[in-house]
Design a protein around this motif. Structure first.
Motif, PDB file in Angstrom:
ATOM      1  N   PHE A  47       9.135  20.879  26.556  1.00 27.76           N
ATOM      2  CA  PHE A  47       8.349  22.123  26.938  1.00 27.76           C
ATOM      3  C   PHE A  47       8.593  23.062  25.885  1.00 27.76           C
ATOM      4  O   PHE A  47       9.709  23.658  25.776  1.00 27.76           O
ATOM      5  CB  PHE A  47       8.705  22.682  28.269  1.00 27.76           C
ATOM      6  CG  PHE A  47       7.828  21.735  29.611  1.00 27.76           C
ATOM      7  CD1 PHE A  47       6.881  22.033  29.975  1.00 27.76           C
ATOM      8  CD2 PHE A  47       8.656  20.680  29.950  1.00 27.76           C
ATOM      9  CE1 PHE A  47       6.474  21.139  31.121  1.00 27.76           C
ATOM     10  CE2 PHE A  47       8.325  19.954  31.018  1.00 27.76           C
ATOM     11  CZ  PHE A  47       7.060  20.373  31.571  1.00 27.76           C
ATOM     12  N   VAL A  48       7.258  23.383  25.247  1.00 24.64           N
ATOM     13  CA  VAL A  48       7.425  24.644  24.305  1.00 24.64           C
ATOM     14  C   VAL A  48       7.037  25.818  24.981  1.00 24.64           C
ATOM     15  O   VAL A  48       5.895  25.847  25.420  1.00 24.64           O
ATOM     16  CB  VAL A  48       6.826  24.244  23.107  1.00 24.64           C
ATOM     17  CG1 VAL A  48       7.002  25.445  22.029  1.00 24.64           C
ATOM     18  CG2 VAL A  48       7.260  22.864  22.356  1.00 24.64           C
ATOM     19  N   VAL A  49       7.734  26.943  25.059  1.00 22.79           N
ATOM     20  CA  VAL A  49       7.521  28.134  25.743  1.00 22.79           C
ATOM     21  C   VAL A  49       7.394  29.153  24.636  1.00 22.79           C
ATOM     22  O   VAL A  49       8.096  29.142  23.739  1.00 22.79           O
ATOM     23  CB  VAL A  49       8.550  28.423  26.850  1.00 22.79           C
ATOM     24  CG1 VAL A  49       8.178  27.399  28.019  1.00 22.79           C
ATOM     25  CG2 VAL A  49       9.866  28.515  26.574  1.00 22.79           C
ATOM     26  N   THR A  50       6.838  30.356  25.322  1.00 24.10           N
ATOM     27  CA  THR A  50       6.500  31.417  24.322  1.00 24.10           C
ATOM     28  C   THR A  50       7.600  32.488  24.671  1.00 24.10           C
ATOM     29  O   THR A  50       7.728  33.776  23.976  1.00 24.10           O
ATOM     30  CB  THR A  50       5.051  32.039  24.350  1.00 24.10           C
ATOM     31  OG1 THR A  50       4.831  32.371  25.504  1.00 24.10           O
ATOM     32  CG2 THR A  50       4.433  30.872  23.667  1.00 24.10           C
ATOM     33  N   THR A  51       8.373  32.426  25.851  1.00 25.01           N
ATOM     34  CA  THR A  51       9.039  33.763  26.265  1.00 25.01           C
ATOM     35  C   THR A  51      10.485  33.218  26.790  1.00 25.01           C
ATOM     36  O   THR A  51      10.601  31.802  26.883  1.00 25.01           O
ATOM     37  CB  THR A  51       8.226  34.230  27.555  1.00 25.01           C
ATOM     38  OG1 THR A  51       8.510  33.374  28.559  1.00 25.01           O
ATOM     39  CG2 THR A  51       7.060  34.991  27.128  1.00 25.01           C
ATOM     40  N   ILE A  92      13.769  22.385  26.694  1.00 26.98           N
ATOM     41  CA  ILE A  92      12.829  23.485  26.875  1.00 26.98           C
ATOM     42  C   ILE A  92      13.100  24.234  25.640  1.00 26.98           C
ATOM     43  O   ILE A  92      14.346  24.521  25.227  1.00 26.98           O
ATOM     44  CB  ILE A  92      13.128  24.584  28.091  1.00 26.98           C
ATOM     45  CG1 ILE A  92      13.123  23.512  29.520  1.00 26.98           C
ATOM     46  CG2 ILE A  92      12.630  25.788  28.032  1.00 26.98           C
ATOM     47  CD1 ILE A  92      13.325  24.260  30.635  1.00 26.98           C
ATOM     48  N   GLU A  93      12.202  24.582  24.718  1.00 26.02           N
ATOM     49  CA  GLU A  93      12.272  25.358  23.556  1.00 26.02           C
ATOM     50  C   GLU A  93      11.469  26.268  23.381  1.00 26.02           C
ATOM     51  O   GLU A  93      10.408  26.040  23.969  1.00 26.02           O
ATOM     52  CB  GLU A  93      12.363  24.229  22.152  1.00 26.02           C
ATOM     53  CG  GLU A  93      11.178  23.595  22.257  1.00 26.02           C
ATOM     54  CD  GLU A  93      11.215  22.381  20.875  1.00 26.02           C
ATOM     55  OE1 GLU A  93      10.370  22.574  20.138  1.00 26.02           O
ATOM     56  OE2 GLU A  93      12.291  21.653  20.925  1.00 26.02           O
ATOM     57  N   ARG A  94      11.879  27.116  22.399  1.00 25.77           N
ATOM     58  CA  ARG A  94      10.880  28.365  22.275  1.00 25.77           C
ATOM     59  C   ARG A  94      10.086  28.107  20.818  1.00 25.77           C
ATOM     60  O   ARG A  94      10.422  27.448  20.171  1.00 25.77           O
ATOM     61  CB  ARG A  94      11.653  29.509  21.914  1.00 25.77           C
ATOM     62  CG  ARG A  94      10.885  30.796  21.687  1.00 25.77           C
ATOM     63  CD  ARG A  94      11.136  31.913  22.927  1.00 25.77           C
ATOM     64  NE  ARG A  94      10.528  33.097  23.132  1.00 25.77           N
ATOM     65  CZ  ARG A  94      10.663  34.157  22.646  1.00 25.77           C
ATOM     66  NH1 ARG A  94      11.940  34.546  22.260  1.00 25.77           N
ATOM     67  NH2 ARG A  94       9.791  35.083  22.566  1.00 25.77           N
ATOM     68  N   ALA A  98       2.576  27.835  23.710  1.00 24.33           N
ATOM     69  CA  ALA A  98       3.040  26.871  24.603  1.00 24.33           C
ATOM     70  C   ALA A  98       2.499  25.638  24.745  1.00 24.33           C
ATOM     71  O   ALA A  98       1.110  25.554  24.573  1.00 24.33           O
ATOM     72  CB  ALA A  98       2.712  27.595  25.841  1.00 24.33           C
ATOM     73  N   GLU A  99       3.320  24.456  24.833  1.00 24.60           N
ATOM     74  CA  GLU A  99       2.759  23.257  24.868  1.00 24.60           C
ATOM     75  C   GLU A  99       3.790  22.220  25.595  1.00 24.60           C
ATOM     76  O   GLU A  99       4.919  22.813  25.814  1.00 24.60           O
ATOM     77  CB  GLU A  99       2.215  22.742  23.446  1.00 24.60           C
ATOM     78  CG  GLU A  99       3.494  22.765  22.601  1.00 24.60           C
ATOM     79  CD  GLU A  99       3.119  22.130  21.205  1.00 24.60           C
ATOM     80  OE1 GLU A  99       1.956  21.870  20.820  1.00 24.60           O
ATOM     81  OE2 GLU A  99       3.887  22.101  20.217  1.00 24.60           O
TER      82      GLU A  99
END
Length: 108
Positions: A47-51, A92-94, A98-99
């Motif tokens: 999961f690529v997250v922006t926050t 989980i990475e930044r 988001a993808e």
């Protein structure tokens, strides 16, 4: 997992499952002989997250249910039960966008 009206959520989930089905069909079209993947299949979800907000890994895993169902519908996987699909711990990475990235590896 947002708290929205059940009917609206079911439409979103149905559309997500259909999109995953189409992606599965596209993958099968590229390499027909390789599908369905022979079990056990190892799945790695990133999961690529922006926050930097905290996230619950159990809820993230549950959010992929429609993805697995779509891939079973497309006959990429024989099924999504524990005998067929082995889930590795989520990553989980930044990132800037988001993808979700999923990698499947069949037994050899």
């Amino acid at each position: 997992n947002a708290r929205i009206f059940w009917k609206k959520k079911s439409l979103i989930v149905r559309e997500y499952r259909a999109t995953c089905y189409l992606i599965g069909l596209e993958a099968r079209g590229k390499e027909r002989a390789a599908f369905p993947l022979l079990p056990p299949v190892t799945a790695q979800a990133t999961f690529v997250v922006t926050t930097n907000r905290k996230r619950d890994a159990d809820n993230l895993q549950a959010s992929l249910k429609a993805l697995w169902d779509g891939l079973v519908d497309a006959r990429v996987l024989y099924g999504d039960d524990a005998k067929v699909l082995c889930h590795l711990p989520l990553i989980i990475e930044r990132g800037p966008k988001a993808e979700v990235r999923v990698t499947l590896k069949a037994s050899s």
